[in-house]
Design a protein around this motif. Structure first.
Motif: not given
Lengths: 580, 362
Positions: B76-89
């Motif tokens: 979950l943590y890594r997904r949130y960070r990956t999504e943040a890198r994809g500018k997705l919140f």
């Protein structure tokens, strides 16, 4: 005389010129299609290549070669490369042996029920490999697999002994072969059907026996198909994600695709490394596709059926039924046993107490129907499959129309573009799409559209080949006739070509729809909480060991796929899924 | 006595005053939340339990829909960070079992917005934080679990070190810290106690690895393995309740204890709905629901089921949050190296062990 010709020619020329000057709506369509192809195929590959030379944004960005260094020097990164090579060649060779033998039996011998065999092999082609792998855990897990339980019961071996273990590299090769050999089978069968018995008869008359004819005459003739089959099998095994994820990881056996996912789901920004890691894979895949074309190309359309004369089956005599049983073993392993296991498991209440009447339940089905995520995933999957099938069919139809009727300059490039995705592994495509669509102004990551693009791109070649094959049978005369009568290009396309083309279009639609239902390798990198699809749901449920729920989903997925196949046969007829 | 009454009275007055002054804000809050319409919850709580929490929220018919995304803590943590890198919140509320990640998300990444859920003041001290960056939603322990059909009572291990004995070869399953917070905390705790090579020795027994620590219990119930070296106690509790043939073991050295926080995310697309949902998570009903499912919670009014061992009766191996923060990543990498056969004990030790094994046989 010359005068006359001139006066006859000039109005035509004038009309021709005025027609060129007049705005032709069709050019807009052709232009759009060309642009779509460029966006679908060139953009992700370009971004992938670029990304592999970029430092993470978190570290300030900039150009670097470091990604390549990191990607290939750490043991946990390069071990999977060796495993991948070993596994995919093994699978390629085994698939070739299986596929070729069964294809030969069906095409060249009087084995009973050839159609049943052929259709069952094709059924294993539409079975999701990861679902098959999960079912094989129920069959060949070292402790609770039925094969091992029966083995212990028969031999009286201790509870720690087992006959087979699916969680090994061998087990992985076995499972992958089961779901890869149908591809080889299709190619080899087409090749065999193309060789007429006349040549074999000639060899027989000249004194060659059955065996020497096969070795000296038939074999060289189908050699291109065999080599193409081997290449296809190897390629398919290289790009599979589901089976290694299910069977490899529990024993620490990684391959390149699972390692790519590990890069992409890291808390550090490793997309540059992932891109660097995928480029060799992309290049190998392209090279394999090129080799396949090269091999097939030398002998013309070896895989295109319908040219051969009469085929005379070899008589198997008393061996007819034994051969049939041998041929049906792979099918039994690929579909019958797995689906039987999935169906029974889906009705079990507790998994620790085995199969008994008191242990039967509908709980698993109730669970998945009440689970929002599962419902959403089914909705997403079906919507995506419908949309991707429609879009891919349309793009493919127009592209094959352009390329076969030589409508625009550079149509050869369009044909190349439309077939190129065969050489782009799904997971690599996903890495490319991720880097392409997480940048302003194209923020598509997290939406259903990025997955839509992935599906359309991935399955475009399938649709393109199917519509090419069916368009070939429509002679341009009919269109020219309508053109002379004054219809515009688009009108002709709509009123003449499309109606003749319908069956082919539908075949290509279904051929995209079916694999879209089970697409995993691209989806696994692109899904987010609200864009889960069924295949992703199955893998995440597997990570939580919700085996009953997975089985229930599998049964429903099978039902949907079967309906699609049935419709396909009904509408397209027996030729459905014949072409590759 | 009077003093207490007085204090209560003042508290009551204060509360009344707050209620009177806030109503507009509260109502607006609820109105805004309703307008947002939904809340996306990233949760590492086992799927079945997470689903119950979400369903209870939806059953309240607040006009806000709870959407659940369940995965392992690390993922979950890594997904949130990956999504943040994809500018997705996308996520509104995050709840995982790795408190170290919460420290990073708060201090370094600025992903977290402080919010104090209703009624948290009365919670047990360990379950709340001063600045309300997060509040502990639930806690549990990591316990070994065995299949009662396949393991004889006298063979049941009493110590974590028993798993290193050769008789457990190919019979165990280990949860992967790459996936979950419980597995990470456990690996840190056990490495601290028995040295860094505990997991290398464990790997010599060729255990299967599995992503979800909770799911390893299911594999034991199924009989795929005889025993898991650690599964989440509340998952085990659920399996036992269902009648699966499994039993927990409390090793004499103690059991790793993991407290799992929940936070509102700073870039939550539904900020008001997120607050309503946080209040739901820490309401008495939800906290009671967790306790009924075998978890430990901070709400003072919750009644635990009789079958559940009280925390005070267990020897707890606690991992300091700062240590969780510092060591999560190296531990994860180490696990990967060990279980892919890259990091081994070295040839000398292997030979020595083989020799010892031969001696043992003779």
């Amino acid at each position: 005389m010359a005068q006359q010709t001139d006066s006859f020619a000039s109005p035509l020329a004038a009309r021709f010129i005025s027609a060129r000057r007049k705005f032709d709506a069709s050019t807009v369509v052709w232009g759009t299609i060309a642009a779509i192809l460029l966006i679908l195929i060139v953009k992700p590959v370009y971004h992938l290549a670029k990304q592999s030379f970029l430092l993470p944004e978190e570290d300030g960005g900039g150009w670097t070669l470091l990604n390549y260094f990191t990607a290939f020097t750490e043991p946990e990164h390069y071990y999977p490369i060796f495993s991948t090579l070993y596994i995919s060649f093994s699978v390629g060779i085994l698939s070739l042996i299986l596929g070729a033998i069964i294809a030969w039996c069906i095409s060249r011998t009087d084995v009973p029920f050839p159609n049943l065999l052929r259709n069952s092999v094709l059924m294993s082609f539409v079975t999701p490999p990861f679902l098959g792998a999960i079912a094989w855990i129920f069959l060949a897990g070292p402790r609770q697999g039925w094969i091992n339980i029966i083995y212990r019961a028969i031999t009286g071996a201790g509870p720690d002994d087992y006959l087979v273990d699916i969680f090994t590299v061998g087990g992985m090769v076995f499972a992958m072969t089961l779901y890869t050999f149908p591809l080889v089978f299709i190619v080899v069968l087409a090749g065999l059907n193309n060789v007429s018995s006349d040549i074999e008869d000639a060899a027989n008359i000249a004194g060659g026996g059955t065996f020497s004819t096969m070795i000296n005459v038939t074999l060289p003739l189908v050699m291109p198909a065999l080599v193409a089959g081997l290449i296809l099998g190897t390629l398919e095994a290289m790009i599979l994600f589901g089976i290694p994820a299910v069977l490899g990881l529990p024993a620490g056996n990684h391959v390149m695709t699972t390692q790519l996912r590990a890069f992409m789901s890291s808390d550090e920004d490793m997309i540059g490394i992932a891109a660097a890691y995928s480029l060799p894979m992309l290049m190998t895949a392209f090279w394999l596709v090129y080799m396949r074309r090269h091999v097939l190309g030398r002998r013309g359309y070896a895989t295109l059926g319908g040219k051969g004369g009469q085929r005379r089956p070899q008589r198997l005599g008393p061996w007819r039924y034994p051969v049939f049983i041998l041929c049906s073993i792979p099918v039994l392993c690929a579909i019958v046993l797995p689906y039987f296991m999935l169906t029974t498991t889906s009705f079990l209440k507790t998994i620790g107490h085995g199969l008994s009447l008191s242990n039967l339940t509908f709980d698993n089905y109730i669970f998945i129907f009440n689970n929002d995520a599962v419902r959403i995933s089914f909705y997403n999957t079906i919507m995506l499959a419908l949309m991707a099938a429609t879009a891919a069919t349309l793009i493919a139809a127009v592209t094959s129309y352009i390329t076969q009727r030589n409508l625009v300059r550079g149509h050869k490039y369009m044909s190349f573009l439309a077939t190129a995705p065969i050489g782009i592994p799904g997971i690599v495509l996903a890495v490319g799409l991720f880097s392409a669509y997480t940048q302003e102004p194209f923020l598509l990551y997290g939406t259903i559209w990025i997955m839509f693009i992935a599906y359309v791109t991935k399955y475009l070649p399938l649709a393109f080949q199917t519509s090419n094959a069916s368009l070939m049978s429509i002679h341009p005369e009919l269109e020219e006739c309508s053109r002379i009568l004054g219809a515009s290009r688009l009108q002709v396309f709509k009123d003449v070509t499309i109606p003749l083309f319908k069956a082919g279009l539908l075949a290509s639609w279904i051929l995209v729809f079916m694999p879209s239902l089970r697409e995993l390798s691209a989806s696994i990198l692109l899904y987010t909480s609200e864009t889960k699809v069924v295949s992703v749901m199955i893998i995440t449920f597997y990570e939580e060991a919700l085996l009953g729920a997975i089985s229930a989903i599998g049964v429903i997925l099978l039902a949907i796929t079967s309906i699609a196949v049935l419709i396909g046969y009904k509408v397209v007829g027996r030729d459905f899924m014949r072409s590759e | 006595m009077t003093g207490r009454f007085l204090r209560l009275g003042i508290a009551g007055l204060a509360a009344a005053a707050m209620l009177m002054s806030i109503p507009a804000a509260e109502a607006a809050d609820m109105r805004a939340a309703k307008k947002e319409g939904k809340i996306l919850w990233y949760s590492s709580l086992l799927l079945s339990t997470s689903q119950k929490v979400c369903k209870a929220f939806n059953d309240r018919k607040l006009g806000i829909q709870c959407i659940l995304h369940r995965d392992g803590s690390g993922k979950l943590y890594r997904r949130y960070r990956t999504e943040a890198r994809g500018k997705l919140f996308k996520a509104d509320v995050i709840h995982t079992s790795n408190i170290g990640h919460f420290i990073i998300m708060n201090d370094k990444l600025k992903f977290i917005r402080p919010y104090k859920p209703k009624g948290v003041d009365r919670f047990v001290e360990d379950f709340k934080t001063k600045d309300n960056r997060w509040t502990i939603f639930r806690a549990s322990v990591m316990v070994p679990l065995y299949n009662t059909k396949l393991v004889k009572a006298e063979d049941v291990p009493t110590s974590w070190l028993d798993f290193l004995k050769p008789k457990w070869k190919k019979k165990l399953v280990v949860a992967d810290p790459n996936y979950g917070g419980f597995a990470t905390a456990t690996m840190i705790a056990l490495s601290n106690m028995f040295g860094d090579d505990y997991y290398i020795k464990l790997r010599n027994n060729k255990p299967r690895t599995f992503d979800s620590a909770g799911a390893t219990g299911v594999l034991v119930a199924r009989g795929e393995v005889l025993m898991t070296t650690g599964t989440v106690a509340y998952g085990a509790f659920d399996l036992i309740k269902k009648g699966e043939p499994v039993k927990m073991v409390i090793p004499k050295e103690g059991v790793p204890f993991v407290a799992s926080p929940a936070s509102v995310l700073a870039k939550a697309p539904h900020p008001n709905a997120a607050e309503v949902f946080m209040d739901h998570l820490f309401s008495k009903d939800t906290q009671q629901l967790l306790a009924d499912n075998g978890l430990y919670v901070g709400h003072p009014d919750v009644k635990y089921p009789k079958a559940q061992t009280p925390l005070s009766a267990l020897k707890l191996l606690k991992v300091d949050p700062q240590e969780m923060k510092k060591r999560s990543k190296p531990i994860r990498k180490k696990f990967t190296k060990i279980f892919r056969g890259i990091l081994t004990e070295g040839k000398k030790a292997t030979k020595k062990r083989a020799k010892a094994a031969r001696k043992g046989k003779n």
